[in-house]
Design a protein around this motif. Structure first.
Motif, PDB file in Angstrom:
ATOM      1  N   SER A  53       0.996  -1.000  -0.108  1.00 40.76           N
ATOM      2  CA  SER A  53       0.328   0.184   0.249  1.00 40.76           C
ATOM      3  C   SER A  53       0.988   1.428  -0.414  1.00 40.76           C
ATOM      4  CB  SER A  53      -0.903  -0.123   0.705  1.00 40.76           C
ATOM      5  OG  SER A  53       0.271   0.053   2.308  1.00 40.76           O
ATOM      6  N   LYS A  54       1.576   0.983   0.319  1.00 45.26           N
ATOM      7  CA  LYS A  54       2.762   2.104   0.528  1.00 45.26           C
ATOM      8  C   LYS A  54       3.635   2.103  -0.720  1.00 45.26           C
ATOM      9  CE  LYS A  54       2.729   2.921   4.989  1.00 45.26           C
ATOM     10  NZ  LYS A  54       3.610   2.831   5.986  1.00 45.26           N
ATOM     11  N   LEU A  55       4.176   1.546  -1.823  1.00 48.34           N
ATOM     12  CA  LEU A  55       4.618   1.375  -3.115  1.00 48.34           C
ATOM     13  C   LEU A  55       4.573   3.104  -3.729  1.00 48.34           C
ATOM     14  CD1 LEU A  55       5.476  -0.426  -5.363  1.00 48.34           C
ATOM     15  CD2 LEU A  55       3.814  -0.302  -6.574  1.00 48.34           C
ATOM     16  N   ASP A  56       3.754   3.664  -3.620  1.00 48.71           N
ATOM     17  CA  ASP A  56       3.947   5.058  -4.271  1.00 48.71           C
ATOM     18  C   ASP A  56       5.245   5.899  -3.599  1.00 48.71           C
ATOM     19  OD1 ASP A  56       2.740   4.305  -6.749  1.00 48.71           O
ATOM     20  OD2 ASP A  56       1.038   4.879  -6.026  1.00 48.71           O
ATOM     21  N   GLU A  57       5.011   5.673  -2.363  1.00 48.54           N
ATOM     22  CA  GLU A  57       5.461   6.388  -1.236  1.00 48.54           C
ATOM     23  C   GLU A  57       7.257   6.272  -0.999  1.00 48.54           C
ATOM     24  OE1 GLU A  57       5.889   6.702   3.583  1.00 48.54           O
ATOM     25  OE2 GLU A  57       4.455   6.382   2.741  1.00 48.54           O
ATOM     26  N   PHE A  58       7.272   4.978  -1.208  1.00 46.28           N
ATOM     27  CA  PHE A  58       9.257   4.322  -1.010  1.00 46.28           C
ATOM     28  C   PHE A  58       9.351   4.392  -2.746  1.00 46.28           C
ATOM     29  CE2 PHE A  58       7.476   4.176   2.713  1.00 46.28           C
ATOM     30  CZ  PHE A  58       8.161   4.763   3.974  1.00 46.28           C
ATOM     31  N   ALA A  59       8.852   3.515  -3.720  1.00 45.07           N
ATOM     32  CA  ALA A  59       9.544   3.167  -4.939  1.00 45.07           C
ATOM     33  C   ALA A  59      10.330   3.578  -5.713  1.00 45.07           C
ATOM     34  CB  ALA A  59       8.376   2.531  -5.982  1.00 45.07           C
TER      35      ALA A  59
END
Length: 122
Positions: free
Chosen positions: A59-65
């Motif tokens: 769910s935090k892909l966009d934040e950390f990718a």
């Protein structure tokens, strides 16, 4: 928190591997994945590899990718690989093999990732 070292006049940066999983779905899954990440980091340190592995919920892909050199997906996210590749075409994206994940085979997982990343840069 990237580290840099001098190697024969050449600067090398620490590789950021971010493992995404269903960490918020199950405490057991989170614990298991966290153990694998710890084992991978300990192995990298022991072998003096410039690698740092982190774990986050998908769910935090966009934040950390964007900070990742390599995006690693837990086996249960294999169906999302193609979509993530479209969103992040410049990134190395790999799904952990179920057997390697189940056996905590940190050495084999790291070796595959680093070879895959080198191959993609050619």
């Amino acid at each position: 928190m990237k580290k840099e070292t001098e190697c024969l006049g050449e600067q090398k940066k620490e590789k950021q591997i971010i493992l995404f999983g269903l960490t918020s779905m199950s405490a057991d899954s989170t614990f298991y994945t966290n153990l694998l990440v710890t084992k991978m980091n300990n192995l990298a340190k022991k072998q003096q590899l410039l690698v740092q592995v982190e774990m986050h919920s998908i769910s935090k892909l966009d934040e950390f990718a964007k900070a990742a050199d390599i995006i690693l997906l837990s086996p249960e996210l294999s169906s999302m690989k193609e979509k993530i590749m479209e969103e992040y075409p410049a990134k190395v994206i790999q799904v952990i093999d179920k057997q390697e994940y189940g056996l905590f085979n940190a050495e084999k997982i790291l070796k595959k990732l680093l070879i895959l990343e080198d191959d993609q840069r050619i």
